[in-house]
Design an enzyme around this catalytic site. Structure first.
Site, PDB file in Angstrom:
ATOM      1  N   HIS A   1     -17.650  50.411  43.880  1.00 32.57           N
ATOM      2  CA  HIS A   1     -16.866  51.562  43.443  1.00 32.57           C
ATOM      3  C   HIS A   1     -16.313  52.276  44.685  1.00 32.57           C
ATOM      4  O   HIS A   1     -16.886  52.164  45.780  1.00 32.57           O
ATOM      5  CB  HIS A   1     -17.755  52.533  42.652  1.00 32.57           C
ATOM      6  CG  HIS A   1     -18.058  52.089  41.244  1.00 32.57           C
ATOM      7  ND1 HIS A   1     -18.600  52.931  40.301  1.00 32.57           N
ATOM      8  CD2 HIS A   1     -17.892  50.893  40.629  1.00 32.57           C
ATOM      9  CE1 HIS A   1     -18.753  52.275  39.166  1.00 32.57           C
ATOM     10  NE2 HIS A   1     -18.335  51.040  39.327  1.00 32.57           N
TER      11      HIS A   1
ATOM     12  N   GLU B   1     -16.402  55.333  45.691  1.00 31.39           N
ATOM     13  CA  GLU B   1     -17.307  56.285  46.367  1.00 31.39           C
ATOM     14  C   GLU B   1     -18.317  55.566  47.250  1.00 31.39           C
ATOM     15  O   GLU B   1     -18.617  56.008  48.368  1.00 31.39           O
ATOM     16  CB  GLU B   1     -18.090  57.116  45.339  1.00 31.39           C
ATOM     17  CG  GLU B   1     -17.235  57.946  44.402  1.00 31.39           C
ATOM     18  CD  GLU B   1     -16.989  57.236  43.072  1.00 31.39           C
ATOM     19  OE1 GLU B   1     -16.589  56.047  43.074  1.00 31.39           O
ATOM     20  OE2 GLU B   1     -17.195  57.876  42.034  1.00 31.39           O
TER      21      GLU B   1
ATOM     22  N   CYS C   1     -19.888  58.118  38.416  1.00 31.55           N
ATOM     23  CA  CYS C   1     -20.879  57.562  37.486  1.00 31.55           C
ATOM     24  C   CYS C   1     -22.281  57.844  38.059  1.00 31.55           C
ATOM     25  O   CYS C   1     -22.406  58.328  39.185  1.00 31.55           O
ATOM     26  CB  CYS C   1     -20.632  56.059  37.314  1.00 31.55           C
ATOM     27  SG  CYS C   1     -21.154  55.057  38.736  1.00 31.55           S
TER      28      CYS C   1
ATOM     29  N   CYS D   1     -22.836  56.379  41.613  1.00 33.48           N
ATOM     30  CA  CYS D   1     -22.096  57.044  42.692  1.00 33.48           C
ATOM     31  C   CYS D   1     -22.580  58.481  42.893  1.00 33.48           C
ATOM     32  O   CYS D   1     -22.684  58.950  44.037  1.00 33.48           O
ATOM     33  CB  CYS D   1     -20.602  56.997  42.397  1.00 33.48           C
ATOM     34  SG  CYS D   1     -19.964  55.306  42.472  1.00 33.48           S
TER      35      CYS D   1
END
Lengths: 148, 148
Positions: free
Chosen positions: A54, A56, A84, A87
């Site tokens: 992801h 992040e 999420c 993260c």
């Protein structure tokens, strides 16, 4: 929300658009310290065949290399979509001091929408949600519309 | 808890002990598929200067490379300590089907103790906690006793 927040969110939006161009769920992130971008990344789960990739997580990984340590003290993370659980947890573990996110995420948003990880006895970053949320949401909506 | 669970937890315990030897918070993890260990890792946050390098994250990263895709279908993750929000979120994102953990974590445990991420509308791995919990806790207690 300040002009500075909008400026850096626009940088994250550019990265989200690059993700869309590469057929990845369009989320982009930058990490800023002393008004300078020290890391920038976008989601690349499909290309890299890795659920950790992801925006992040990739930005935190880069910022640690840039600063030479695991505590991202004095850093702000800008991301186009509410983090999420993975993260949000990584942000907490990294001691990032402030998080600015764009679109709210009803399905997995972990800084206020689905759950709020700042309500637990963990490190608590300061959270600002909804910055340029219409622009950030539009990129995602457009992407999923094309996918159907 | 089965004999098989104890067998693989003992493998995770060996890795936690290696972390302790390297002066890292002692947590170890293995990922198992079809009764074979496909990834094994231990926490290396200090050495690698990276807050992402928890045992579970490193094991997931390795397992994705081993299987050549981001969905860890049919996999079980064994870890000596209940996963934190970051790691629990990564497990959910990776579609790992079952998690077996040892010691409970009052401060950050995210599969039942501090919070339970399986209560939200995300992918839900099957969770078994407390396997060889005394052995797993003892390694942590010993480590922090020496640190004082």
């Amino acid at each position: 929300m300040t002009e500075r927040d909008e400026f850096f969110m626009n940088e994250a939006i550019k990265l989200a658009k690059r993700a869309a161009d590469e057929d990845e769920v369009p989320v982009g992130a930058v990490i800023v310290r002393d008004d300078k971008i020290i890391a920038s990344a976008y989601n690349s789960r499909e290309k890299d065949k890795n659920p950790l990739f992801h925006a992040e997580i990739k930005a935190i990984d880069d910022a640690c290399r840039a600063l030479g340590g695991w505590r991202l003290v004095g850093c702000t993370l800008y991301v186009t979509l509410e983090p999420c659980p993975m993260c949000a947890g990584a942000i907490i573990n990294s001691r990032i001091e402030r998080v600015v996110y764009g679109a709210y995420d009803n399905k997995a948003g972990s800084f206020g929408t689905m759950i709020d990880l700042t309500q637990y006895p963990l490190f608590k970053p300061q959270i600002t949600g909804g910055v340029l949320k219409n622009e950030c949401s539009a990129i995602l909506t457009e992407f999923f519309k094309k996918k159907r």
